[in-house]
Design a protein around this motif. Structure first.
Motif, short mmCIF file in Angstrom:
data_model
loop_
_atom_site.label_atom_id
_atom_site.label_comp_id
_atom_site.label_asym_id
_atom_site.label_seq_id
_atom_site.Cartn_x
_atom_site.Cartn_y
_atom_site.Cartn_z
N GLY A 127 0.82 2.46 -3.40
CA GLY A 127 -0.65 2.91 -3.89
C GLY A 127 -1.70 1.56 -4.42
O GLY A 127 -0.90 0.35 -3.46
N ALA A 128 -1.55 1.37 -5.18
CA ALA A 128 -2.89 -0.14 -5.31
C ALA A 128 -1.64 -0.47 -5.92
O ALA A 128 -1.71 -0.29 -7.74
N GLY B 202 0.62 -1.28 -0.32
CA GLY B 202 0.18 0.27 -0.26
C GLY B 202 0.88 1.32 0.10
O GLY B 202 0.39 2.76 -0.40
#
Length: 167
Positions: free
Chosen positions: A107-108, A104
């Motif tokens: 981000g994704a 995480g």
């Protein structure tokens, strides 16, 4: 005068085992030896103060190039996962590297993204043979878990090894 005709014994490879009974653990061990022997500079044989004396320095007969080291590392990493036992260290290393990007913080990001990162490094950078080997070992584990097109190296390596009876 009689002529004697002697036939040579037929050479056969039992069950397609070109190298005999090897197994994934045996191949993993052999490839690890190839990597260590092919990338490590030998220690010089210094004797006496200041290195003077009849010390004999070892030499590398064949040194792995960066490309050879990375593909040997990918093959070794794939066989580490197949062999299991003490060889799970390669998978653990891959998992630890992948978690840096997939936890995480970036981000994704999935294992496909990590696979792209490793593929980019292996393709665009000429690493030293030692770094290329470690990157190849890490890539093997990540690619195998990512699946999709990234699973092709693992499939080719394992299919080839099985076809010639190595595993």
């Amino acid at each position: 005068m009689h002529s004697i005709l002697a036939a040579a014994p037929a050479i056969s490879v039992e069950g397609g085992r070109i190298l005999g009974s090897v197994g994934a653990g045996g191949i993993a061990t052999a490839l690890t030896v190839v990597l260590i022997a092919g990338i490590r500079e030998p220690k010089s044989g210094k004797a006496g103060p200041g290195g003077a004396g009849g010390g004999k320095k070892g030499r590398i007969r064949k040194k792995l190039t960066s490309d050879q080291a990375q593909w040997t590392g990918i093959t070794a990493g794939t066989l580490y996962m197949t062999a299991g036992s003490i060889w799970t260290v390669g998978k653990n290393l891959s998992d630890a590297f992948a978690s840096v990007f997939t936890n995480g913080g970036f981000g994704a990001a999935g294992l496909g993204a990590v696979s792209l990162i490793l593929g980019s490094v292996l393709y665009f950078r000429e690493l030293t043979p030692g770094k290329a080997a470690v990157t190849g070992i890490v890539a093997a584990g990540v690619w195998a878990q990512a699946g999709g097109i990234w699973g092709l190296p693992q499939a080719l390596i394992l299919t080839g090894a099985h076809a010639i009876g190595m595993i």
